[in-house]
Write a protein that holds these residues in place. Structure first.
Motif, short mmCIF file in Angstrom:
data_model
loop_
_atom_site.label_atom_id
_atom_site.label_comp_id
_atom_site.label_asym_id
_atom_site.label_seq_id
_atom_site.Cartn_x
_atom_site.Cartn_y
_atom_site.Cartn_z
N ASP A 20 27.58 90.57 27.21
CA ASP A 20 28.33 90.04 26.07
C ASP A 20 27.93 88.59 25.81
O ASP A 20 27.59 87.84 26.74
CB ASP A 20 29.84 90.13 26.32
N VAL A 21 28.00 88.20 24.54
CA VAL A 21 27.55 86.87 24.14
C VAL A 21 28.74 85.93 23.99
O VAL A 21 29.77 86.29 23.39
CB VAL A 21 26.77 86.92 22.81
N VAL A 22 28.61 84.74 24.56
CA VAL A 22 29.55 83.65 24.34
C VAL A 22 28.75 82.42 23.96
O VAL A 22 27.54 82.34 24.22
CB VAL A 22 30.40 83.36 25.59
N GLU A 23 29.39 81.45 23.35
CA GLU A 23 28.71 80.23 22.95
C GLU A 23 29.23 79.07 23.79
O GLU A 23 30.43 78.96 24.04
CB GLU A 23 28.94 79.95 21.47
N LEU A 24 28.31 78.21 24.22
CA LEU A 24 28.66 77.06 25.06
C LEU A 24 28.25 75.76 24.38
O LEU A 24 27.23 75.69 23.70
CB LEU A 24 27.93 77.14 26.41
N SER A 25 29.07 74.74 24.60
CA SER A 25 28.66 73.39 24.24
C SER A 25 27.82 72.83 25.39
O SER A 25 27.74 73.44 26.47
CB SER A 25 29.88 72.50 24.01
N THR A 26 27.21 71.69 25.19
CA THR A 26 26.57 71.01 26.31
C THR A 26 27.63 70.50 27.28
O THR A 26 28.81 70.39 26.92
CB THR A 26 25.71 69.83 25.83
N ALA A 27 27.23 70.22 28.50
CA ALA A 27 28.16 69.68 29.49
C ALA A 27 28.61 68.29 29.04
O ALA A 27 27.82 67.49 28.53
CB ALA A 27 27.49 69.60 30.85
N ILE A 28 29.88 68.03 29.22
CA ILE A 28 30.47 66.76 28.81
C ILE A 28 31.29 66.16 29.94
O ILE A 28 31.57 66.82 30.95
CB ILE A 28 31.33 66.92 27.54
N GLY A 29 31.69 64.90 29.76
CA GLY A 29 32.46 64.21 30.77
C GLY A 29 31.56 63.50 31.77
O GLY A 29 30.36 63.79 31.88
N ASN A 30 32.14 62.56 32.49
CA ASN A 30 31.39 61.77 33.47
C ASN A 30 31.35 62.39 34.85
O ASN A 30 30.65 61.90 35.74
CB ASN A 30 31.98 60.36 33.56
N GLY A 31 32.12 63.48 35.04
CA GLY A 31 32.15 64.09 36.37
C GLY A 31 32.82 63.18 37.38
O GLY A 31 33.51 62.22 37.04
N PHE A 32 32.62 63.51 38.65
CA PHE A 32 33.16 62.68 39.74
C PHE A 32 32.16 61.57 40.05
O PHE A 32 31.02 61.85 40.44
CB PHE A 32 33.41 63.52 40.99
N ASP A 33 32.57 60.33 39.89
CA ASP A 33 31.67 59.20 40.10
C ASP A 33 31.61 58.86 41.59
O ASP A 33 32.24 57.90 42.06
CB ASP A 33 32.13 58.00 39.29
N ILE A 34 30.86 59.66 42.33
CA ILE A 34 30.78 59.52 43.78
C ILE A 34 30.17 58.17 44.19
O ILE A 34 30.40 57.70 45.30
CB ILE A 34 29.97 60.69 44.38
N ASP A 35 29.44 57.54 43.30
CA ASP A 35 28.88 56.22 43.63
C ASP A 35 29.97 55.23 43.98
O ASP A 35 29.72 54.27 44.72
CB ASP A 35 28.06 55.68 42.44
N LYS A 36 31.19 55.46 43.47
CA LYS A 36 32.29 54.53 43.74
C LYS A 36 32.78 54.62 45.18
O LYS A 36 33.46 53.71 45.66
CB LYS A 36 33.45 54.79 42.79
N ILE A 37 32.45 55.73 45.86
CA ILE A 37 32.86 55.87 47.27
C ILE A 37 31.61 56.12 48.13
O ILE A 37 31.62 56.90 49.06
CB ILE A 37 33.92 56.97 47.47
N SER A 38 30.57 55.42 47.78
CA SER A 38 29.31 55.48 48.51
C SER A 38 28.87 54.05 48.81
O SER A 38 29.27 53.10 48.12
CB SER A 38 28.23 56.20 47.69
N PRO A 39 28.04 53.88 49.88
CA PRO A 39 27.47 54.89 50.77
C PRO A 39 28.50 55.40 51.78
O PRO A 39 29.54 54.75 51.99
CB PRO A 39 26.35 54.11 51.49
N PRO A 40 28.22 56.56 52.39
CA PRO A 40 29.18 57.16 53.31
C PRO A 40 29.64 56.24 54.44
O PRO A 40 30.82 56.29 54.82
CB PRO A 40 28.42 58.38 53.87
N GLU A 41 28.74 55.42 54.95
CA GLU A 41 29.13 54.56 56.07
C GLU A 41 30.20 53.54 55.68
O GLU A 41 30.93 53.04 56.55
CB GLU A 41 27.91 53.84 56.66
N ASN A 42 30.33 53.26 54.39
CA ASN A 42 31.35 52.31 53.94
C ASN A 42 32.66 53.00 53.55
O ASN A 42 33.69 52.34 53.39
CB ASN A 42 30.85 51.51 52.74
N TYR A 43 32.61 54.32 53.35
CA TYR A 43 33.79 55.09 52.99
C TYR A 43 33.86 56.30 53.90
O TYR A 43 33.49 57.41 53.54
CB TYR A 43 33.74 55.49 51.51
N GLN A 44 34.37 56.04 55.10
CA GLN A 44 34.36 57.06 56.14
C GLN A 44 35.42 58.14 55.94
O GLN A 44 35.31 59.22 56.50
CB GLN A 44 34.52 56.40 57.51
#
Length: 270
Positions: free
Chosen positions: A122-146
């Motif tokens: 069956d056919v459905v229509e999609l838009s492109t992906a939107i939103g900023n997602g989870f900004d993991i850079d804010k809790i990186s690098p792992p050694e600084n956010y254990q």
């Protein structure tokens, strides 16, 4: 007297008209891509795995770059409204296999219910992906956010799956917990993935609000389970990721901030 009552009403109707007009403009400006369903299978009670082929649409596939992004889906039914869906598969799956995977809750009378009733091809229509997602850079690098605390309820586990399987250095952190809430085990999707998630460094804490008598794990809501456990040793090295009901996200955010976790380290995808 009557005129004074009509003024607020006219103002309300004007604002509503403007809001509807803006929504219509957004729909008209959305670029829709026809795609075919590859799979519609049960994931849990009232939830379905949906797999959509995007291999013939490289621009659509490449628009998905970060876990937590979502898109709009439109059916061929002209009376069904477009619906927003978070992408459950990690971006690497779109690149390597040319598919988007979703976890969809079937709600009576909704576009989601119609979608879950469709079949392969069956056919459905999609838009492109939107939103900023989870900004993991804010809790990186792992050694600084254990410590990273993850909270999901119901189908909110969908973008969390994408995050875990895309990888965020969980195995390099000391304490990564996923508080995952559902009504009962029959409504808890992705149980078959728990072992892999745990091997990647994520400690899974299932929380059931209405379990049967045999359940020995956490009961109630995820925010209550977290309040009982807490164990935030160093708020400055703690991050969080939230997806689910508004009440849960608001209450968990309030608890984290009161414990000293910086609000910009509490990540959401909407």
């Amino acid at each position: 007297m009557i005129l004074s009552r009509l003024k607020p009403l006219r103002h309300h109707l004007c604002r509503r008209s403007l809001a509807l007009s803006a929504a219509a403009v957004r729909q008209e400006s959305t670029i829709w891509t026809p795609t075919r369903l590859l799979k519609v299978t049960p994931a849990a009670e009232s939830h379905f795995h949906i797999t959509i082929d995007v291999s013939d649409s490289p621009d659509l596939a490449s628009s998905y770059t970060k876990a937590g992004q979502y898109l709009q889906l439109r059916l061929q039914d002209p009376y069904a409204r477009p619906t927003f869906l978070a992408i459950a598969s990690p971006p690497s799956i779109a690149a390597s296999r040319g598919v988007f995977e979703f976890l969809v809750k079937s709600i009576a009378g909704s576009t989601a219910e119609l979608l879950c009733g469709l079949q392969r091809g069956d056919v459905v229509e999609l838009s492109t992906a939107i939103g900023n997602g989870f900004d993991i850079d804010k809790i990186s690098p792992p050694e600084n956010y254990q410590t990273v605390l993850i909270f999901a309820t119901g189908s909110g586990i969908s973008p969390i799956r994408s995050l875990i399987e895309a990888g965020f250095g969980a195995d390099k952190r000391a304490d990564v917990r996923l508080y995952y809430g559902a009504r009962n085990l029959s409504r808890m999707a992705y149980q078959e993935r728990f072992r892999d998630w745990e091997s990647s460094g994520v400690d899974i804490v299932p929380v059931l609000s209405k379990p049967d008598d045999s359940w020995t794990g956490e009961r109630g809501f995820v925010q209550a389970a977290f309040a009982r456990a807490k164990r935030i040793l160093n708020p400055q090295s703690t991050g969080a990721v939230l997806c689910g009901r508004r009440q849960m996200t608001e209450e968990v955010t309030s608890m984290l901030v009161s414990d000293g976790v910086a609000s910009d380290k509490i990540l959401k995808n909407f």
